[in-house]
Design a protein around this motif. Structure first.
Motif, mmCIF file in Angstrom:
data_model
loop_
_atom_site.group_PDB
_atom_site.id
_atom_site.type_symbol
_atom_site.label_atom_id
_atom_site.label_comp_id
_atom_site.label_asym_id
_atom_site.label_seq_id
_atom_site.Cartn_x
_atom_site.Cartn_y
_atom_site.Cartn_z
ATOM 1 N N HIS A 259 -38.888 37.779 -17.292
ATOM 2 C CA HIS A 259 -38.836 36.423 -17.818
ATOM 3 C C HIS A 259 -37.390 36.027 -18.138
ATOM 4 N N CYS A 260 -36.658 36.942 -18.753
ATOM 5 C CA CYS A 260 -35.261 36.667 -19.097
ATOM 6 C C CYS A 260 -34.395 36.600 -17.846
ATOM 7 N N LEU A 261 -34.629 37.514 -16.900
ATOM 8 C CA LEU A 261 -33.841 37.514 -15.665
ATOM 9 C C LEU A 261 -34.013 36.185 -14.933
ATOM 10 N N ARG A 262 -35.251 35.712 -14.853
ATOM 11 C CA ARG A 262 -35.498 34.448 -14.159
ATOM 12 C C ARG A 262 -34.901 33.274 -14.912
ATOM 13 N N ALA A 263 -34.962 33.327 -16.240
ATOM 14 C CA ALA A 263 -34.384 32.230 -17.026
ATOM 15 C C ALA A 263 -32.874 32.161 -16.832
ATOM 16 N N VAL A 264 -32.215 33.322 -16.815
ATOM 17 C CA VAL A 264 -30.764 33.338 -16.583
ATOM 18 C C VAL A 264 -30.457 32.862 -15.169
ATOM 19 N N ASP A 265 -31.264 33.298 -14.201
ATOM 20 C CA ASP A 265 -31.065 32.865 -12.815
ATOM 21 C C ASP A 265 -31.187 31.346 -12.681
ATOM 22 N N GLU A 266 -32.207 30.778 -13.310
ATOM 23 C CA GLU A 266 -32.410 29.331 -13.217
ATOM 24 C C GLU A 266 -31.254 28.562 -13.833
ATOM 25 N N TRP A 267 -30.635 29.170 -14.825
ATOM 26 C CA TRP A 267 -29.539 28.506 -15.541
ATOM 27 C C TRP A 267 -28.198 28.734 -14.845
ATOM 28 N N MET A 270 -27.535 33.590 -10.840
ATOM 29 C CA MET A 270 -26.905 34.896 -10.674
ATOM 30 C C MET A 270 -27.687 35.831 -9.759
ATOM 31 N N GLY A 271 -28.903 35.489 -9.395
ATOM 32 C CA GLY A 271 -29.683 36.342 -8.502
ATOM 33 C C GLY A 271 -30.137 37.648 -9.127
ATOM 34 N N LEU A 272 -30.296 37.658 -10.433
ATOM 35 C CA LEU A 272 -30.627 38.908 -11.131
ATOM 36 C C LEU A 272 -32.050 39.379 -10.863
ATOM 37 N N ALA A 311 -27.973 52.541 -9.484
ATOM 38 C CA ALA A 311 -26.654 52.910 -8.972
ATOM 39 C C ALA A 311 -25.646 52.835 -10.106
ATOM 40 N N ARG A 312 -24.533 53.504 -9.916
ATOM 41 C CA ARG A 312 -23.376 53.308 -10.789
ATOM 42 C C ARG A 312 -22.562 52.156 -10.232
ATOM 43 N N SER A 313 -22.241 51.211 -11.068
ATOM 44 C CA SER A 313 -21.462 50.060 -10.620
ATOM 45 C C SER A 313 -20.008 50.468 -10.422
ATOM 46 N N THR A 314 -19.459 50.102 -9.280
ATOM 47 C CA THR A 314 -18.053 50.413 -8.986
ATOM 48 C C THR A 314 -17.167 49.181 -9.092
ATOM 49 N N ASP A 315 -17.757 48.046 -9.452
ATOM 50 C CA ASP A 315 -17.017 46.794 -9.545
ATOM 51 C C ASP A 315 -16.984 46.350 -11.008
ATOM 52 N N PRO A 316 -15.826 46.476 -11.681
ATOM 53 C CA PRO A 316 -15.762 46.115 -13.107
ATOM 54 C C PRO A 316 -16.171 44.675 -13.384
ATOM 55 N N GLU A 317 -15.835 43.761 -12.487
ATOM 56 C CA GLU A 317 -16.203 42.362 -12.706
ATOM 57 C C GLU A 317 -17.715 42.174 -12.618
ATOM 58 N N GLU A 318 -18.345 42.869 -11.679
ATOM 59 C CA GLU A 318 -19.792 42.811 -11.569
ATOM 60 C C GLU A 318 -20.447 43.378 -12.825
ATOM 61 N N ALA A 319 -19.912 44.489 -13.317
ATOM 62 C CA ALA A 319 -20.467 45.104 -14.519
ATOM 63 C C ALA A 319 -20.356 44.173 -15.716
ATOM 64 N N PHE A 323 -23.459 42.379 -18.131
ATOM 65 C CA PHE A 323 -23.568 42.395 -19.588
ATOM 66 C C PHE A 323 -23.435 40.993 -20.165
ATOM 67 N N ALA A 324 -22.683 40.127 -19.489
ATOM 68 C CA ALA A 324 -22.637 38.728 -19.914
ATOM 69 C C ALA A 324 -24.016 38.099 -19.764
ATOM 70 N N ALA A 325 -24.737 38.472 -18.701
ATOM 71 C CA ALA A 325 -26.093 37.971 -18.501
ATOM 72 C C ALA A 325 -27.006 38.425 -19.630
ATOM 73 N N ARG A 326 -26.815 39.657 -20.117
ATOM 74 C CA ARG A 326 -27.604 40.135 -21.246
ATOM 75 C C ARG A 326 -27.380 39.245 -22.475
ATOM 76 N N ARG A 327 -26.154 38.853 -22.713
ATOM 77 C CA ARG A 327 -25.874 37.998 -23.859
ATOM 78 C C ARG A 327 -26.430 36.587 -23.665
ATOM 79 N N LEU A 328 -26.572 36.195 -22.417
ATOM 80 C CA LEU A 328 -27.093 34.861 -22.121
ATOM 81 C C LEU A 328 -28.612 34.791 -22.165
ATOM 82 N N ALA A 329 -29.269 35.939 -22.269
ATOM 83 C CA ALA A 329 -30.730 35.961 -22.140
ATOM 84 C C ALA A 329 -31.405 35.057 -23.162
ATOM 85 N N TYR A 330 -31.032 35.158 -24.432
ATOM 86 C CA TYR A 330 -31.708 34.338 -25.444
ATOM 87 C C TYR A 330 -31.474 32.852 -25.229
#
Length: 461
Positions: A259-267, A270-272, A311-319, A323-330
């Motif tokens: 539900h949160c992933l889709r809400a962030v995607d709609e906003w 991000m394709g999460l 996977a382990r993320s190898t792209d710092p910007e992607e990582a 985490f920015a998406a996590r903060r945007l969830a609410y």
């Protein structure tokens, strides 16, 4: 507005410098409540925006003499109604007491006023090669005073602890207007009771905090990010339990459901949600080979629990984006309709059990419940989403809220991990701690607030 409140507001205007007292009804109304959905609130007589401790003392002493409630307010980002106004009260808003008074890189402390925004302090500390760890999702907006009032946690508290672990000392206005200093600025100190720790998490019910001394850490090492998608909440919960059982202490372990992933995607597009229903984000900041081994262990736990992709993320910007998406969830979910936010915490090995119970509660009450969580320390934030102006859905959401509280207590958990009790969790807190301990709380309140003016009606039933 009662006659006494009119008189008090006029008296405060005479006693304080110009511009401190706000009586414009439209402006005053904007200070009447925090972000807690459906928590009741009243109409304040006035809002006072002090700039120094002496002004706070003036307000408190006059309110104590007249028996007028005082409600302290930071940025108003709370989610339990702790900063909600009471009819005829004075709201003390600390937005103008927002100075970082001192950062001492040698002693590794910072001294701040309560209106300092969390992220502003973290940025200022970084300029000295230092770090203030508590990082609630509201860190870009919430203030240190509010964080102290609720003993806020955040994404990295699984490894680094919560606000109370970093508060060394306080200045506060208590009683009938007495200014006191509690705690210390030294690395150690055991003289007397821990009154500083008592004030942290007291939600403004014991006094008004006007200055805070916090402990700082050295700049943290680079983090390694591990990403895992799962097809169910329970499977993601099993991965969290596996990390705990493996003895790994991640620097973050966050859960975001579909539900949160889709809400962030709609906003934010991000394709999460393309990869799976539940996202786990893990991090390790241990240095060198230890950190590499921890990251590998977290990844192995994700895979063993049935991650559909990891996977382990190898792209710092992607990582950082994840985490920015996590903060945007609410805020993303909040765009969908009124959201009643939970804040229960359960033993970490019981996270999958609690997540399963939340899913059943959602089905039984016909409510859409989105989930985000500081999963690494068992702090779950079920978000009950209701259509606007749907009274029946509101009642079902409130019933689901209380059921989740009871289920958390039944699993040996607590009704709040970081948002505070405020108005929404008073029944749950009474159930959790029992009548004898509740009586101890009330005795402390009576001793430190003999006039009964500090945020009355909050925390206790």
């Amino acid at each position: 507005m009662t006659a006494i409140s009119v008189d008090l507001a006029a008296e405060l205007e005479r006693a304080l410098p110009g511009g401190r007292v706000v009586r414009d009804p439209a402006v005053v109304a904007s200070y009447a409540h925090d972000e807690a959905e459906w928590a009741p609130y009243g109409s304040p007589a006035a809002v006072v925006r002090p700039r120094e401790t002496a002004e706070v003392r003036e307000v408190v002493s006059r309110c104590a003499r007249l028996g007028v409630p005082v409600v302290a307010r930071g940025a108003g980002t709370g989610l339990s109604g702790g900063a909600n106004a009471i009819d005829g009260c004075v709201v003390l808003s600390f937005e103008a007491m927002n100075e970082i008074l001192r950062i001492d890189p040698h002693e590794r402390i910072a001294i701040v006023q309560p209106g300092v925004v969390n992220d502003d302090l973290r940025r200022a500390c970084a300029e000295h090669g230092l770090w203030y760890p508590p990082d609630p999702a509201s860190a870009p907006w919430s203030t240190i005073g509010g964080n102290v009032a609720t003993n806020a946690g955040g994404l990295c508290c699984v490894k680094y602890g919560v606000t109370r672990d970093y508060v060394l000392g306080l200045e506060a206005v208590v009683g009938h207007g007495d200014v006191v200093r509690l705690g210390r600025r030294t690395a150690k100190g055991v003289a007397g009771y821990d009154l500083t720790g008592l004030m942290v998490g007291s939600e403004g019910t014991l006094g008004v905090i006007t200055e805070i001394t916090v402990r700082l850490r050295g700049a943290r090492a680079a983090e390694r990010t591990i990403v895992g998608y799962f097809d169910s909440l329970v499977a993601a919960g099993e991965a969290v339990s596996a990390v705990t059982a493996a003895g790994v202490v991640p620097s973050a372990l966050e859960l975001i459901d579909r539900h949160c992933l889709r809400a962030v995607d709609e906003w934010r597009h991000m394709g999460l949600a393309d990869e799976g229903d539940v996202l786990l984000l893990g991090r390790s900041d241990s240095p060198g080979q230890v950190g590499e081994e921890e990251a590998d262990a977290i990844l192995a736990c994700f895979e063993a629990a049935g991650a559909t992709w990891s996977a382990r993320s190898t792209d710092p910007e992607e990582a950082e984006a994840l985490f920015a998406a996590r903060r945007l969830a609410y805020p993303a979910v909040e765009r969908l309709g009124p959201v009643l936010t939970e804040d229960v915490c359960v033993p970490r090995m019981l996270v999958p059990e609690m997540l399963g119970r939340i899913e059943r509660i959602a089905a039984e009450h016909d409510i859409r419940i989105a989930n985000v969580a500081h999963a690494g320390d068992g702090n779950l934030h079920p978000l009950m989403i209701t259509p606007p102006d749907d009274e029946a859905a509101r009642e079902r959401a409130q019933a689901a809220f209380e059921r989740i509280v009871d289920e958390a207590i039944g699993l040996g958990g607590t009704v709040t991990g970081e948002h505070g009790v405020g108005l929404l969790k008073r029944r749950g807190m009474a159930e959790e701690i029992g009548p004898v301990v509740l009586g101890m709380h009330r005795a402390i309140k009576q001793a430190l607030d003999p006039a009964g003016i500090f945020n009355p009606g909050k925390v206790f039933t």
